[in-house]
Motif scaffolding. Structure first.
Motif, mmCIF file in Angstrom:
data_model
loop_
_atom_site.group_PDB
_atom_site.id
_atom_site.type_symbol
_atom_site.label_atom_id
_atom_site.label_comp_id
_atom_site.label_asym_id
_atom_site.label_seq_id
_atom_site.Cartn_x
_atom_site.Cartn_y
_atom_site.Cartn_z
ATOM 1 N N UNK A 187 0.846 -1.247 -0.056
ATOM 2 C CA UNK A 187 0.048 -0.002 -0.103
ATOM 3 C C UNK A 187 0.811 1.109 0.072
ATOM 4 N N UNK A 188 2.057 1.181 0.759
ATOM 5 C CA UNK A 188 2.700 2.508 0.844
ATOM 6 C C UNK A 188 3.511 2.589 -0.486
ATOM 7 N N UNK A 189 4.012 1.411 -1.234
ATOM 8 C CA UNK A 189 4.523 1.761 -2.581
ATOM 9 C C UNK A 189 3.828 2.235 -3.344
ATOM 10 N N UNK A 190 2.485 1.636 -3.598
ATOM 11 C CA UNK A 190 1.533 2.087 -4.454
ATOM 12 C C UNK A 190 1.074 3.420 -4.180
ATOM 13 N N UNK A 191 0.884 3.659 -2.840
ATOM 14 C CA UNK A 191 0.471 5.142 -2.532
ATOM 15 C C UNK A 191 1.365 6.064 -3.237
ATOM 16 N N UNK A 192 2.684 5.846 -2.867
ATOM 17 C CA UNK A 192 3.791 6.658 -3.136
ATOM 18 C C UNK A 192 3.848 7.148 -4.674
ATOM 19 N N UNK A 193 3.620 5.982 -5.443
ATOM 20 C CA UNK A 193 3.802 5.881 -7.015
ATOM 21 C C UNK A 193 2.676 6.812 -7.502
ATOM 22 N N UNK A 194 1.345 6.951 -6.845
ATOM 23 C CA UNK A 194 0.272 7.837 -7.097
ATOM 24 C C UNK A 194 0.571 9.223 -6.651
ATOM 25 N N UNK A 195 1.314 9.344 -5.470
ATOM 26 C CA UNK A 195 1.760 10.832 -5.196
ATOM 27 C C UNK A 195 2.722 11.357 -6.220
ATOM 28 N N UNK B 23 9.113 10.441 0.510
ATOM 29 C CA UNK B 23 10.032 9.655 -0.518
ATOM 30 C C UNK B 23 11.093 8.898 0.173
ATOM 31 N N UNK B 24 11.643 9.558 1.122
ATOM 32 C CA UNK B 24 12.780 8.791 1.892
ATOM 33 C C UNK B 24 12.152 7.411 2.506
ATOM 34 N N UNK B 25 10.801 7.711 3.346
ATOM 35 C CA UNK B 25 10.463 6.396 3.975
ATOM 36 C C UNK B 25 10.166 5.255 2.679
ATOM 37 N N UNK B 26 9.431 5.627 1.984
ATOM 38 C CA UNK B 26 9.386 4.740 0.586
ATOM 39 C C UNK B 26 10.414 3.975 0.109
ATOM 40 N N UNK B 27 11.542 4.960 -0.178
ATOM 41 C CA UNK B 27 12.843 4.370 -0.427
ATOM 42 C C UNK B 27 13.347 3.325 0.448
ATOM 43 N N UNK C 82 1.243 5.593 7.447
ATOM 44 C CA UNK C 82 2.394 6.343 6.382
ATOM 45 C C UNK C 82 1.649 6.210 5.070
ATOM 46 N N UNK C 83 0.918 5.183 4.724
ATOM 47 C CA UNK C 83 0.166 5.426 3.509
ATOM 48 C C UNK C 83 -0.972 6.372 3.524
ATOM 49 N N UNK C 84 -1.702 6.338 4.626
ATOM 50 C CA UNK C 84 -2.615 7.663 4.735
ATOM 51 C C UNK C 84 -1.890 9.103 4.442
ATOM 52 N N UNK C 85 -0.934 9.073 5.280
ATOM 53 C CA UNK C 85 -0.023 10.559 5.259
ATOM 54 C C UNK C 85 0.495 10.651 3.714
ATOM 55 N N UNK C 86 0.852 9.695 2.914
ATOM 56 C CA UNK C 86 1.220 9.876 1.438
ATOM 57 C C UNK C 86 -0.087 9.973 0.553
ATOM 58 N N UNK C 87 -1.383 9.527 1.151
ATOM 59 C CA UNK C 87 -2.539 10.177 0.359
ATOM 60 C C UNK C 87 -2.996 11.459 0.443
ATOM 61 N N UNK C 88 -2.784 11.890 1.660
ATOM 62 C CA UNK C 88 -2.970 13.340 1.850
ATOM 63 C C UNK C 88 -1.952 14.181 1.159
ATOM 64 N N UNK C 89 -0.770 13.819 1.232
ATOM 65 C CA UNK C 89 0.256 14.497 0.405
ATOM 66 C C UNK C 89 -0.066 14.650 -1.240
ATOM 67 N N UNK C 90 -0.688 13.523 -1.730
ATOM 68 C CA UNK C 90 -0.957 13.435 -2.916
ATOM 69 C C UNK C 90 -1.804 14.488 -3.291
#
Length: 167
Positions: free
Chosen positions: A21-29, A91-95, A135-143
């Motif tokens: 979920x984190x990896x996919x969410x960040x790809x969308x971001x 991005x650092x967390x995703x990496x 973390x995935x939720x935070x990424x969705x908000x940043x998106x």
């Protein structure tokens, strides 16, 4: 029979789904950031794919900061910087999740990361399905914020002229 400190298969499945979920969410971001960048510059879809999509995330955020410095009022520039910093931190967390070393420590899932400050001396991070979901939720908000970056910029973007170097 499971070893004493081995996580259950169910727990490993939960972790894998949460990491996914984190990896996919960040790809969308990152996609949202790419589309916003193209819109800010008024690029066509072909131009976006040829000029913006291939560059790395840090290059995109650097480009937006540089243009923002020349084109935005101070309040909007501050907001731009906050959004871009948030995306870079995520991005650092995703990496770390994508490139870290997975294992267990005292029966708990641990990720040893090798990026950022941990590049030389690795540091273990105990992620859980709950913290990964947050973390995935935070990424969705940043998106959402990245998708709306165009609103910070003037409708008609006027960039300063670039002087060519004298021969």
């Amino acid at each position: 029979m499971r070893r004493r400190h081995q996580p259950s298969p169910e727990y490993v499945k939960e972790l894998c789904e949460a990491v996914g979920r984190v990896i996919v969410s960040f790809a969308i971001c990152e996609h949202a950031l790419t589309i916003s960048t193209a819109k800010i510059f008024g690029l066509t879809r072909v131009q976006e794919r040829a000029l913006v999509r291939p560059i790395g995330l840090r290059a995109k955020t650097s480009l937006l900061r540089r243009v923002g410095k020349d084109c935005l009022i101070p309040g909007n520039y501050k907001t731009l910087n906050e959004i871009l910093k948030e995306v870079e931190d995520l991005s650092d967390d995703r990496n770390n999740l994508a490139h870290g070393f997975y294992g267990t420590k005292n029966g708990k899932f641990t990720l040893v990361t090798f990026s950022g400050e941990a590049r030389i001396s690795s540091r273990p991070v105990a992620w859980t399905p709950t913290t990964l979901t947050q973390l995935a939720g935070s990424i969705q908000q940043a998106t959402t914020r990245a998708a709306n970056l165009r609103l910070l910029f003037p409708k008609s973007l006027k960039l300063p002229k670039i002087r060519s170097p004298k021969s």
